[in-house]
Design an enzyme around this catalytic site. Sequence first.
Site, PDB file in Angstrom:
ATOM      1  N   ASN A  35      42.816  43.589 154.498  1.00 17.53           N
ATOM      2  CA  ASN A  35      42.340  44.859 155.049  1.00 17.53           C
ATOM      3  C   ASN A  35      42.111  44.668 156.545  1.00 17.53           C
ATOM      4  O   ASN A  35      41.859  43.560 157.006  1.00 17.53           O
ATOM      5  CB  ASN A  35      41.028  45.280 154.379  1.00 17.53           C
ATOM      6  CG  ASN A  35      40.552  46.620 154.871  1.00 17.53           C
ATOM      7  OD1 ASN A  35      41.335  47.560 155.033  1.00 17.53           O
ATOM      8  ND2 ASN A  35      39.254  46.730 155.143  1.00 17.53           N
ATOM      9  N   THR A  36      42.230  45.751 157.295  1.00 15.25           N
ATOM     10  CA  THR A  36      41.817  45.691 158.690  1.00 15.25           C
ATOM     11  C   THR A  36      40.760  46.749 158.928  1.00 15.25           C
ATOM     12  O   THR A  36      40.822  47.846 158.367  1.00 15.25           O
ATOM     13  CB  THR A  36      42.997  45.865 159.665  1.00 15.25           C
ATOM     14  OG1 THR A  36      42.515  45.716 161.002  1.00 15.25           O
ATOM     15  CG2 THR A  36      43.694  47.201 159.507  1.00 15.25           C
ATOM     16  N   HIS A  37      39.780  46.396 159.743  1.00 18.61           N
ATOM     17  CA  HIS A  37      38.616  47.271 159.935  1.00 18.61           C
ATOM     18  C   HIS A  37      38.291  47.328 161.426  1.00 18.61           C
ATOM     19  O   HIS A  37      38.255  46.290 162.095  1.00 18.61           O
ATOM     20  CB  HIS A  37      37.434  46.706 159.145  1.00 18.61           C
ATOM     21  CG  HIS A  37      36.221  47.562 159.238  1.00 18.61           C
ATOM     22  ND1 HIS A  37      36.077  48.734 158.530  1.00 18.61           N
ATOM     23  CD2 HIS A  37      35.110  47.433 159.994  1.00 18.61           C
ATOM     24  CE1 HIS A  37      34.917  49.282 158.842  1.00 18.61           C
ATOM     25  NE2 HIS A  37      34.310  48.521 159.724  1.00 18.61           N
ATOM     26  N   ALA A  78      35.811  42.801 146.291  1.00 16.82           N
ATOM     27  CA  ALA A  78      35.240  43.975 145.635  1.00 16.82           C
ATOM     28  C   ALA A  78      34.123  44.599 146.469  1.00 16.82           C
ATOM     29  O   ALA A  78      33.791  45.761 146.305  1.00 16.82           O
ATOM     30  CB  ALA A  78      34.742  43.599 144.249  1.00 16.82           C
ATOM     31  N   ASP A  94      34.488  46.103 152.940  1.00 11.73           N
ATOM     32  CA  ASP A  94      34.537  45.517 154.286  1.00 11.73           C
ATOM     33  C   ASP A  94      33.875  44.138 154.374  1.00 11.73           C
ATOM     34  O   ASP A  94      33.149  43.826 155.320  1.00 11.73           O
ATOM     35  CB  ASP A  94      33.914  46.481 155.318  1.00 11.73           C
ATOM     36  CG  ASP A  94      34.711  47.778 155.413  1.00 11.73           C
ATOM     37  OD1 ASP A  94      35.933  47.742 155.217  1.00 11.73           O
ATOM     38  OD2 ASP A  94      34.102  48.832 155.670  1.00 11.73           O
TER      39      ASP A  94
END
Length: 186
Positions: free
Chosen positions: A105-107, A140, A143
């Site tokens: 993921n990218t945040h 789970a 972020d």
Amino acid sequence: MPKRLAVLASGTGTLLEAMIVAGVPIELVVVDRNCRAYSVAVKAGIPAVKHLRTFGRSFDRWVYTDSMVSILQGHKIELVAMAGFMTVFGPTMFETQAYAGKVLNTHPSLLPAFPGDHAVRDALAYGVKVSGFTIHWATAELDSGPIVVQEPVYVEEGDTVETLHERIKAQERIAYSELLHELVSE
Ligand code: GRF
């Protein structure tokens, strides 16, 4: 053989577009709503699936997650990159043997600061002088998860959510594409 990569998106798809331009081999794009990212994939000739979600009380995160896993497995996907994908998966995504430790993921913040849907707004409201982005293995817990790449972006005088987010995304596009190139060929 490169690993079979899927990109999941929900929005304008500019990260996806940058990956395509950078020559990242993408076998599948899945979107969770009608969005520009879908057209970006179709235009590039990448198999694209609309796995549309509902909003409100009718949304069953667990059923949605299980069917996403089925879609990914149906395309023999080995690595998953969320790029502006806004649906939070149930734990099965990260526990199913096929995808445990294989979902990125990218945040748009320096995690663990400012998790959630409004990271750029929250960071600006707090008054930070430096923000940035974090690419991490997804777990789970929203972020969170082992950080793979993290870069700072300085806040400038007069920045708005839009101007700061755009500078963050400019760096995310480069870094995510480079990372995926490495990971698919590992
Ligand atoms: C990125 O900033 C990403 O970190 C966040 O959503 C943005 C995606 O942008 N989760 P786009 O839809 O690819 O333009």
